[in-house]
Design a protein around this motif. Structure first.
Motif, PDB file in Angstrom:
ATOM      1  N   THR A 519       0.834  -1.207   0.000  1.00 30.42           N
ATOM      2  CA  THR A 519       0.000   0.000   0.000  1.00 30.42           C
ATOM      3  C   THR A 519       0.867   1.254   0.000  1.00 30.42           C
ATOM      4  O   THR A 519       0.608   2.205  -0.751  1.00 30.42           O
ATOM      5  N   TRP A 522       2.600   1.640  -3.417  1.00 32.39           N
ATOM      6  CA  TRP A 522       1.652   2.063  -4.451  1.00 32.39           C
ATOM      7  C   TRP A 522       1.245   3.522  -4.271  1.00 32.39           C
ATOM      8  O   TRP A 522       1.105   4.260  -5.265  1.00 32.39           O
ATOM      9  N   ASN A 523       1.049   3.930  -3.030  1.00 34.79           N
ATOM     10  CA  ASN A 523       0.689   5.333  -2.791  1.00 34.79           C
ATOM     11  C   ASN A 523       1.779   6.284  -3.296  1.00 34.79           C
ATOM     12  O   ASN A 523       1.500   7.412  -3.706  1.00 34.79           O
ATOM     13  N   GLY A 526       2.304   4.689  -7.500  1.00 34.63           N
ATOM     14  CA  GLY A 526       1.160   4.171  -8.258  1.00 34.63           C
ATOM     15  C   GLY A 526       0.911   4.891  -9.569  1.00 34.63           C
ATOM     16  O   GLY A 526       0.349   4.305 -10.509  1.00 34.63           O
ATOM     17  N   LEU A 530       4.136   1.827 -11.045  1.00 33.22           N
ATOM     18  CA  LEU A 530       3.069   0.836 -10.860  1.00 33.22           C
ATOM     19  C   LEU A 530       1.770   1.276 -11.528  1.00 33.22           C
ATOM     20  O   LEU A 530       0.683   0.880 -11.110  1.00 33.22           O
ATOM     21  N   SER A 534      -3.820  -1.581 -10.124  1.00 30.50           N
ATOM     22  CA  SER A 534      -4.601  -0.900  -9.096  1.00 30.50           C
ATOM     23  C   SER A 534      -3.987  -1.202  -7.740  1.00 30.50           C
ATOM     24  O   SER A 534      -3.105  -2.073  -7.615  1.00 30.50           O
ATOM     25  N   LEU A 535      -4.441  -0.518  -6.693  1.00 24.18           N
ATOM     26  CA  LEU A 535      -3.934  -0.789  -5.349  1.00 24.18           C
ATOM     27  C   LEU A 535      -4.191  -2.234  -4.964  1.00 24.18           C
ATOM     28  O   LEU A 535      -3.308  -2.916  -4.417  1.00 24.18           O
ATOM     29  N   ALA A 538      -1.749  -4.523  -6.699  1.00 20.70           N
ATOM     30  CA  ALA A 538      -0.408  -4.425  -6.122  1.00 20.70           C
ATOM     31  C   ALA A 538      -0.341  -5.203  -4.815  1.00 20.70           C
ATOM     32  O   ALA A 538       0.655  -5.908  -4.547  1.00 20.70           O
ATOM     33  N   GLN A 539      -1.386  -5.110  -4.000  1.00 19.41           N
ATOM     34  CA  GLN A 539      -1.420  -5.845  -2.738  1.00 19.41           C
ATOM     35  C   GLN A 539      -1.413  -7.350  -3.004  1.00 19.41           C
ATOM     36  O   GLN A 539      -0.685  -8.106  -2.348  1.00 19.41           O
ATOM     37  N   ALA A 600       4.954  -6.565 -11.947  1.00 17.43           N
ATOM     38  CA  ALA A 600       4.560  -5.308 -11.316  1.00 17.43           C
ATOM     39  C   ALA A 600       4.707  -4.125 -12.266  1.00 17.43           C
ATOM     40  O   ALA A 600       3.901  -3.179 -12.209  1.00 17.43           O
TER      41      ALA A 600
END
Length: 611
Positions: A519, A522-523, A526, A530, A534-535, A538-539, A600
């Motif tokens: 998280t 990605w924040n 993203g 990335l 989407s978040l 990625a998770q 990724a």
């Protein structure tokens, strides 16, 4: 009593470096006791969990009652469904063992080829995958190692082969226990994680047979059997992809069957290929002077608990294994089908369970007397923990900012229930006597005295760090690696398996941390590196890398090494075997890390990450 809401603090000591060190202490305690002091895993896990509870209370200001209930919450999930699944799988395996059917299974695949390279693929990889799915806990290395030695493979080489082979099937081992564990600690769907595993592991399953045969002989001798490598590894990879992802195409979730059914199909394909289509031009065997090498070793301290435990396990697994190299009367088709029957029943019951689990998405099934599952709020904990501001989505309000904590008792559709039913029915159809039935249960309970408490303690530790926010503190620190993190996510899983001895243990230890770090990364990245994910994707990718990268650490953990030496009669050569496989382990973990990074960042490989 109405408990106050606990708000997570990522820097409770007012110093990020010091807070990170404190957050990592439970893992460091676990590492020291497992590796430095050679404690058994349940005791080390319990000590790590106690450390986590005390730090959550004293350093993170989490009420002691909340921290204690978090530990109980994790332990409960470790018992049901995970412990229940492991117990049921071993119960079915012991049913075939005590009834004598497993000996027939072993014989049915043991004499299909006299070529040592083909035997390594057929027994070390294919049959090892079956054992990993059916029993796990080191049994593939012990049983397959003993079989290969009985067929003339040098003991040291047999141990190395089986350790390398016992990698790509591990995520789905023990009926998918590692995936169940990862789903529990991350909150991600086990079905989604299974799909992601199905988009990574088949690539490794094509590579591993080639890699392990290359450790036996030259490239020329390895490529001489490329048809067997293609059929053995390729058929398992295709089956692995199908069973891991079937629910994405409208079928019921049957991913707990991935290893068992994939291995059976792979053995059948390779056996038919060898019988009707192709044979090596010249059977390759190890030089005669090597065959007896490594049978004895310098004695080790009998006080080493890992060695003692391994010898006990191997003696149990091979209790009916005398005469592995003896000659028997040819098997009849009826005998072989009867021996495989319990696993067919298990597959049928698991498919029916998968259909019921699909129906449960609308809520618990009404069975007239009881519902198909219960959800019970955890006292003091449910919706009483508010995540740190940095971890909360900007649009989250009210209870969306708080962690749920529910005991979910899935007694009907937990994988252990259909497997337990298959074991009971098999006992009837195989006509086990009451004494034999009692022996099956007694043997299984004894074998589970170490694995189940280990799983429960690891999950208890994980839940404490999750609810206290300790893993969030570590996650923020790991996020400093930035766009390199997808590679290091696999390496962290590799370290977790080396520490805990199991992929499930690694997922329990680091799963939540991986989600938080994903998280954070990605924040930050993203919209750039990335941008194709989407978040949630990625998770899923990074959390799954903890498991798929972790399997490469399986060949170097203390339990596997000790089981390998015990199964091949080389107790005392643990250090030699560790040195022989360590660089293979590191290299293959790096391959998973690179694969994760490619998925990724690079389109169209990013399309392999499920939405």
């Amino acid at each position: 009593m109405l408990w106050a809401v606990y708000v997570q603090n990522l820097d409770p000591l007012g110093n990020r470096l010091l807070s990170t060190v404190v957050a990592g202490l439970p893992v460091l305690v676990l590492f020291y006791l497992l590796v430095g002091r050679r404690w058994l895993a349940p005791w080390a896990g319990a000590a790590g969990a106690i450390t986590a509870v005390l730090l959550a209370w004293l350093a993170y200001d989490m009420p002691l009652a909340m921290a204690s209930w978090a530990f109980v919450h994790g332990m409960t999930f470790g018992l049901l469904p995970i412990g229940w699944t492991v117990f049921a799988a071993m119960l079915l395996y012991n049913t075939t063992l005590i009834s004598g059917q497993f000996s027939i299974i072993r014989r049915s695949i043991g004499g299909l080829s006299g070529d040592a390279r083909v035997q390594a693929v057929l027994i070390g990889f294919c049959f090892g995958a079956f054992m990993e799915g059916a029993a796990g806990a080191g049994s593939p290395v012990a049983i397959c190692g003993a079989m290969l030695v009985g067929l003339g493979v040098p003991p040291f080489q047999a141990a190395v082969i089986c350790l390398i082979a016992n990698t790509s099937p591990v995520c789905f081992g023990g009926l998918g226990v590692p995936i169940l564990t990862l789903s529990s600690v991350t909150g991600l769907s086990g079905d989604t994680i299974s799909i992601m595993c199905g988009h990574q592991l088949p690539i490794l399953s094509c590579l591993i047979p080639l890699y392990m045969v290359k450790t036996m002989c030259t490239w020329r001798e390895t490529l001489a059997i490329w048809p067997a490598l293609a059929v053995g590894g390729g058929s398992f990879a295709l089956a692995q992809f199908f069973f891991a992802t079937a629910h994405a195409y409208g079928l019921p979730p049957i991913w707990p069957l991935t290893d068992i059914c994939g291995a059976i199909l792979s053995m059948a394909c390779l056996a038919a290929f060898l019988k009707f289509v192709w044979k090596p031009r010249q059977e390759w065997r190890f030089p005669q002077e090597q065959v007896g090498a490594g049978q004895t070793a310098e004695p080790v301290s009998p006080a080493d608990p890992n060695v003692v435990q391994a010898e006990e396990q191997v003696s149990e697994w091979l209790a009916n294994g005398q005469g592995l190299a003896q000659r028997f009367e040819p098997l009849q088709t009826r005998q072989v089908l009867r021996a495989w029957m319990p696993w067919g029943l298990m597959a049928l019951f698991l498919i029916l369970s998968g259909i019921a689990r699909q129906m449960e998405k609308q809520g618990p099934l009404d069975l007239g007397v009881v519902p198909s599952y219960w959800e019970v709020p955890v006292p003091t904990l449910h919706k009483r923990v508010e995540r740190a501001e940095r971890l909360v989505p900007p649009d989250a309000v009210g209870d969306e900012r708080k962690e749920a904590a529910l005991f979910k008792i899935t007694w009907l559709t937990a994988p252990g229930t259909p497997v337990f039913c298959a074991a009971l029915l098999s006992m009837v159809l195989l006509r086990l006597s009451p004494a034999q039935v009692l022996a099956v249960f007694r043997k299984t309970i004894y074998q589970m005295r170490i694995p189940i408490p280990t799983i429960a303690c690891m999950l208890g530790l994980s839940y404490v760090t999750k609810y206290a926010g300790m893993d969030a503190t570590l996650g923020v620190a790991f996020a400093e690696t930035g766009v390199l993190y997808p590679f290091f996510a696999a390496m962290l899983g590799w370290l977790g398996v080396f520490l805990t001895g199991t992929d499930a243990g690694s997922n329990a230890l680091f799963g939540s941390l991986q989600k938080i770090t994903a998280t954070e990364v990605w924040n930050t990245h993203g919209s750039t590196a990335l941008r194709h994910l989407s978040l949630e994707q990625a998770q899923t990718l990074i959390c799954t890398a903890n498991s798929t990268g972790g399997v490469m650490g399986k060949m170097i953990d203390a339990q596997s090494i000790c089981v390998a030496t015990a199964g091949t009669n080389q107790v005392g050569r643990e250090a030699d075997i560790f040195k022989a496989v360590i660089w293979h382990s590191v290299l293959l973990a790096c391959v998973v890390g690179l694969m994760t990074a490619v998925q990724a960042f690079l389109w169209p490989f990013t399309l392999m990450v499920p939405k």
